[in-house]
Design a protein around this motif. Sequence first.
Motif, PDB file in Angstrom:
ATOM      1  N   TYR A 111       0.821  -1.203   0.000  1.00 42.52           N
ATOM      2  CA  TYR A 111       0.000   0.000   0.000  1.00 42.52           C
ATOM      3  C   TYR A 111       0.864   1.267   0.000  1.00 42.52           C
ATOM      4  CZ  TYR A 111      -3.303  -3.549   1.514  1.00 42.52           C
ATOM      5  OH  TYR A 111      -4.065  -4.681   1.595  1.00 42.52           O
ATOM      6  N   PRO A 112       1.761   1.420  -0.965  1.00 38.18           N
ATOM      7  CA  PRO A 112       2.652   2.587  -0.951  1.00 38.18           C
ATOM      8  C   PRO A 112       1.914   3.906  -1.082  1.00 38.18           C
ATOM      9  CG  PRO A 112       2.787   1.445  -3.056  1.00 38.18           C
ATOM     10  CD  PRO A 112       1.984   0.567  -2.150  1.00 38.18           C
ATOM     11  N   GLN A 113       0.777   3.897  -1.798  1.00 34.24           N
ATOM     12  CA  GLN A 113       0.041   5.135  -2.020  1.00 34.24           C
ATOM     13  C   GLN A 113      -0.539   5.705  -0.726  1.00 34.24           C
ATOM     14  OE1 GLN A 113      -0.904   2.038  -2.574  1.00 34.24           O
ATOM     15  NE2 GLN A 113      -3.033   1.825  -3.243  1.00 34.24           N
ATOM     16  N   VAL A 114      -0.637   4.873   0.298  1.00 34.82           N
ATOM     17  CA  VAL A 114      -1.173   5.327   1.579  1.00 34.82           C
ATOM     18  C   VAL A 114      -0.154   6.168   2.344  1.00 34.82           C
ATOM     19  CG1 VAL A 114      -2.097   4.533   3.802  1.00 34.82           C
ATOM     20  CG2 VAL A 114      -2.693   3.324   1.698  1.00 34.82           C
ATOM     21  N   VAL A 115       1.140   5.939   2.062  1.00 34.03           N
ATOM     22  CA  VAL A 115       2.223   6.575   2.821  1.00 34.03           C
ATOM     23  C   VAL A 115       2.923   7.672   2.031  1.00 34.03           C
ATOM     24  CG1 VAL A 115       4.452   6.177   3.957  1.00 34.03           C
ATOM     25  CG2 VAL A 115       2.601   4.494   4.197  1.00 34.03           C
ATOM     26  N   TYR A 116       3.351   7.360   0.808  1.00 33.89           N
ATOM     27  CA  TYR A 116       4.224   8.267   0.068  1.00 33.89           C
ATOM     28  C   TYR A 116       3.434   9.361  -0.642  1.00 33.89           C
ATOM     29  CZ  TYR A 116       7.280   4.244   0.748  1.00 33.89           C
ATOM     30  OH  TYR A 116       7.987   3.205   1.291  1.00 33.89           O
ATOM     31  N   ALA A 117       3.907  10.601  -0.501  1.00 36.95           N
ATOM     32  CA  ALA A 117       3.280  11.754  -1.147  1.00 36.95           C
ATOM     33  C   ALA A 117       1.803  11.859  -0.790  1.00 36.95           C
ATOM     34  CB  ALA A 117       3.465  11.689  -2.660  1.00 36.95           C
ATOM     35  N   ALA A 118       1.447  11.368   0.380  1.00 37.59           N
ATOM     36  CA  ALA A 118       0.041  11.371   0.797  1.00 37.59           C
ATOM     37  C   ALA A 118      -0.300  12.669   1.517  1.00 37.59           C
ATOM     38  CB  ALA A 118      -0.243  10.172   1.701  1.00 37.59           C
ATOM     39  N   ASP A 119      -1.554  13.071   1.402  1.00 28.40           N
ATOM     40  CA  ASP A 119      -2.053  14.262   2.079  1.00 28.40           C
ATOM     41  C   ASP A 119      -2.498  13.921   3.491  1.00 28.40           C
ATOM     42  OD1 ASP A 119      -1.689  15.736  -0.244  1.00 28.40           O
ATOM     43  OD2 ASP A 119      -3.716  15.300  -0.971  1.00 28.40           O
ATOM     44  N   ALA A 120      -2.554  14.938   4.326  1.00 30.10           N
ATOM     45  CA  ALA A 120      -3.054  14.784   5.693  1.00 30.10           C
ATOM     46  C   ALA A 120      -4.551  14.494   5.679  1.00 30.10           C
ATOM     47  CB  ALA A 120      -2.777  16.051   6.492  1.00 30.10           C
ATOM     48  N   SER A 121      -5.030  13.935   6.766  1.00 37.80           N
ATOM     49  CA  SER A 121      -6.455  13.628   6.893  1.00 37.80           C
ATOM     50  C   SER A 121      -7.280  14.907   7.004  1.00 37.80           C
ATOM     51  CB  SER A 121      -6.697  12.773   8.137  1.00 37.80           C
ATOM     52  OG  SER A 121      -8.094  12.672   8.404  1.00 37.80           O
ATOM     53  N   PRO A 122      -8.346  15.030   6.226  1.00 35.51           N
ATOM     54  CA  PRO A 122      -9.208  16.208   6.366  1.00 35.51           C
ATOM     55  C   PRO A 122      -9.966  16.234   7.689  1.00 35.51           C
ATOM     56  CG  PRO A 122     -10.163  14.637   4.821  1.00 35.51           C
ATOM     57  CD  PRO A 122      -8.784  14.133   5.147  1.00 35.51           C
ATOM     58  N   TRP A 123     -10.004  15.102   8.409  1.00 38.75           N
ATOM     59  CA  TRP A 123     -10.645  15.098   9.730  1.00 38.75           C
ATOM     60  C   TRP A 123      -9.751  15.742  10.790  1.00 38.75           C
ATOM     61  CZ3 TRP A 123     -12.029  11.787   6.001  1.00 38.75           C
ATOM     62  CH2 TRP A 123     -13.393  11.547   5.831  1.00 38.75           C
ATOM     63  N   GLN A 124      -8.458  15.869  10.479  1.00 38.88           N
ATOM     64  CA  GLN A 124      -7.486  16.547  11.332  1.00 38.88           C
ATOM     65  C   GLN A 124      -7.138  15.776  12.602  1.00 38.88           C
ATOM     66  OE1 GLN A 124      -8.460  20.739  11.885  1.00 38.88           O
ATOM     67  NE2 GLN A 124      -9.610  20.743   9.959  1.00 38.88           N
ATOM     68  N   HIS A 125      -7.615  14.569  12.718  1.00 33.73           N
ATOM     69  CA  HIS A 125      -7.312  13.707  13.870  1.00 33.73           C
ATOM     70  C   HIS A 125      -7.633  12.274  13.482  1.00 33.73           C
ATOM     71  CE1 HIS A 125     -11.663  13.580  14.496  1.00 33.73           C
ATOM     72  NE2 HIS A 125     -11.679  14.902  14.525  1.00 33.73           N
ATOM     73  N   ALA A 126      -7.189  11.334  14.301  1.00 30.12           N
ATOM     74  CA  ALA A 126      -7.523   9.933  14.065  1.00 30.12           C
ATOM     75  C   ALA A 126      -9.021   9.717  14.256  1.00 30.12           C
ATOM     76  CB  ALA A 126      -6.731   9.037  15.017  1.00 30.12           C
ATOM     77  N   LEU A 127      -9.513   8.608  13.749  1.00 34.98           N
ATOM     78  CA  LEU A 127     -10.906   8.206  13.933  1.00 34.98           C
ATOM     79  C   LEU A 127     -10.939   6.958  14.803  1.00 34.98           C
ATOM     80  CD1 LEU A 127     -12.085   8.917  10.294  1.00 34.98           C
ATOM     81  CD2 LEU A 127     -12.627  10.245  12.338  1.00 34.98           C
ATOM     82  N   PRO A 128     -12.077   6.616  15.397  1.00 36.98           N
ATOM     83  CA  PRO A 128     -12.097   5.513  16.361  1.00 36.98           C
ATOM     84  C   PRO A 128     -11.550   4.194  15.832  1.00 36.98           C
ATOM     85  CG  PRO A 128     -14.111   6.796  16.547  1.00 36.98           C
ATOM     86  CD  PRO A 128     -13.372   7.335  15.357  1.00 36.98           C
TER      87      PRO A 128
END
Length: 598
Positions: free
Chosen positions: A359-376
């Motif tokens: 799952y390289p696309q999940v890590v490399y050149a990835a944007d931050a979460s729009p939720w701004q925090h983790a989810l449960p």
Amino acid sequence: MLQQHLSKLCLVGVLLIPTLLPAQDATNTRSRSMDEMWGERVVKLRAENANRGQLFDEGNYAMFIHWGLYSQLANKVDGKTYYGIGEWIMNKNMAGIPKDRYKELAGTFNPIDFDADEIAGIAKDAGMKYIVITAKHHDGFAMYHSKACDFNIVDATPWNKDPMKELARACRDAGLGFGFYYSHNQDWTFPGGGGGPGKDENGNRATFDDYFKKKCLPQVREITTEYGPIEIVWFDTPGKMPKEYVEQLVEVVHENQPHAMVSGRAGHGLGDYQTLGDMEVPRHNIDGMWESVDTTNDSWAYAWYDEYWKSPREILKRLLACVGRGGTYMLNVGPRGDGTIPERAVKTLRMSGEWIRRYPQVVYAADASPWQHALPWGDVTGRDNTLYLCVFDWPASGKLHLPNLKTEIKSASLLHGPKSDAIESSKQGDHAVFTLPPRAPEKLVSVIEVKLAGAPVVDPTWAIDPSVETMLLAEFADVSNAKKEEKRWMEKFGEWKGVVHAFDWDTDGKASWTLDVLQPGDYNVELTYSGEGRLVWEVSVEGGETIRNQQNSSHNYQLFPIGWINFPSAGRYTIDVRCLEGELETASLKSIHFAPAY
């Protein structure tokens, strides 16, 4: 993301953007080797081919290495074990080894099993994009062939080799970036250095200027001119070092290595990016370019007793938390005195690296979460109009809830490496619900790819998940008639822990959270707190139910039950927590927890 960050550094240039495999090519790639597939999904960059800061910002994952004379001691001196970070073993706060005796260790330092290609291979297998290693730590010993001081690994040891030459070459061969850690203020063995002797060998008074001109500045020139392209020069612990000294060091780095970044710990705001505290993984998004530095166990340098390794799942959780908050994660290993990395560290790095390969696309050149925090249930990264839901806690209900997503969903797929299976999604207002198979497809972290009709628009308000436990940190609460701030402490020497807590409660003090309830019903409520004696806590829903309980407290943030509380309908609520009775001055609230009661 990179263009926005680099514009702050006044940089220009054409960016090399990682290319993702088109969905229609998935079948054709199944027979290819994983290395070939990974190479297509993410552009492999060498430091000399990357724009300044590109490996840092797009790679998002790096290896830190703490290795030196201290590594052969492994936290044991004269038969006594000192518990804490090994690179400080010489310091008076640990073993307090006299300078002359410590320097004698170099005569027995013989790391014959050091293998630069193996170390670079471990970093590459782990999915890391560059390596930063200690050129000189606070003990003053240079782990390279320095002409500025003979207290170095070539001139002072029987090994008589420069491992940095080998590692720089190995990184280039592996397509990895390379960088140096350099302790620019502290030097415990050179006259005039921070924490070092106040007199030279002739008994003359030594000043910091003596150390800076004779050793520090020349050594920074050496590491930036003799080892090829460098990704980062990682300065550390500036203390009260005057600004003009730091300015000279930064100027030398940028002059000799125009593509190199300078760490935020250079001091005086002169670094190119922000470095968080040791072992600090943020809970909310942070703007700009930043990194979190962490270690695979508790010590940075090798300690013989330290077998508390982070599991592959924990490594991925912390890595994805950093990427999801908009930053970079640099994870440390501490080689033994003989130059080898402990086997359990290697195993856990490679296991987590196998997941990143899928799952390289999940890590490399990835944007931050729009939720701004983790989810449960986990965390979110993304790129452009695509979200990657990283599910750590697979919901037993078969329903995964994604709150407050206002953008239309075009499709949703459960990824299995290069393969994917479409899954059903629906919207309940702004809340998305995905129907999942009963078992998670991945042992570590499962990934759901969500394609949107446009850029994600999200309301970051917290929501109580109806399937898995929801933890709301005090960090996200509004506090009145009490205080809220970060508290950091050491468990062992140098092993930092931290919490943002609500404390110093008045009798009418409270911590409040605004949250969305996705599904009405009864929820079990617990609090994580510390304190002394028995404390009475109250949890109330504004305009609704109130529950109260007394529990004995502890000094180290344990989880205590409060009771069940009811939300009669879905919607937005405000939850208040108060400490009512007991030794209120000791009460420290870390978080509130909600779990479905049925």
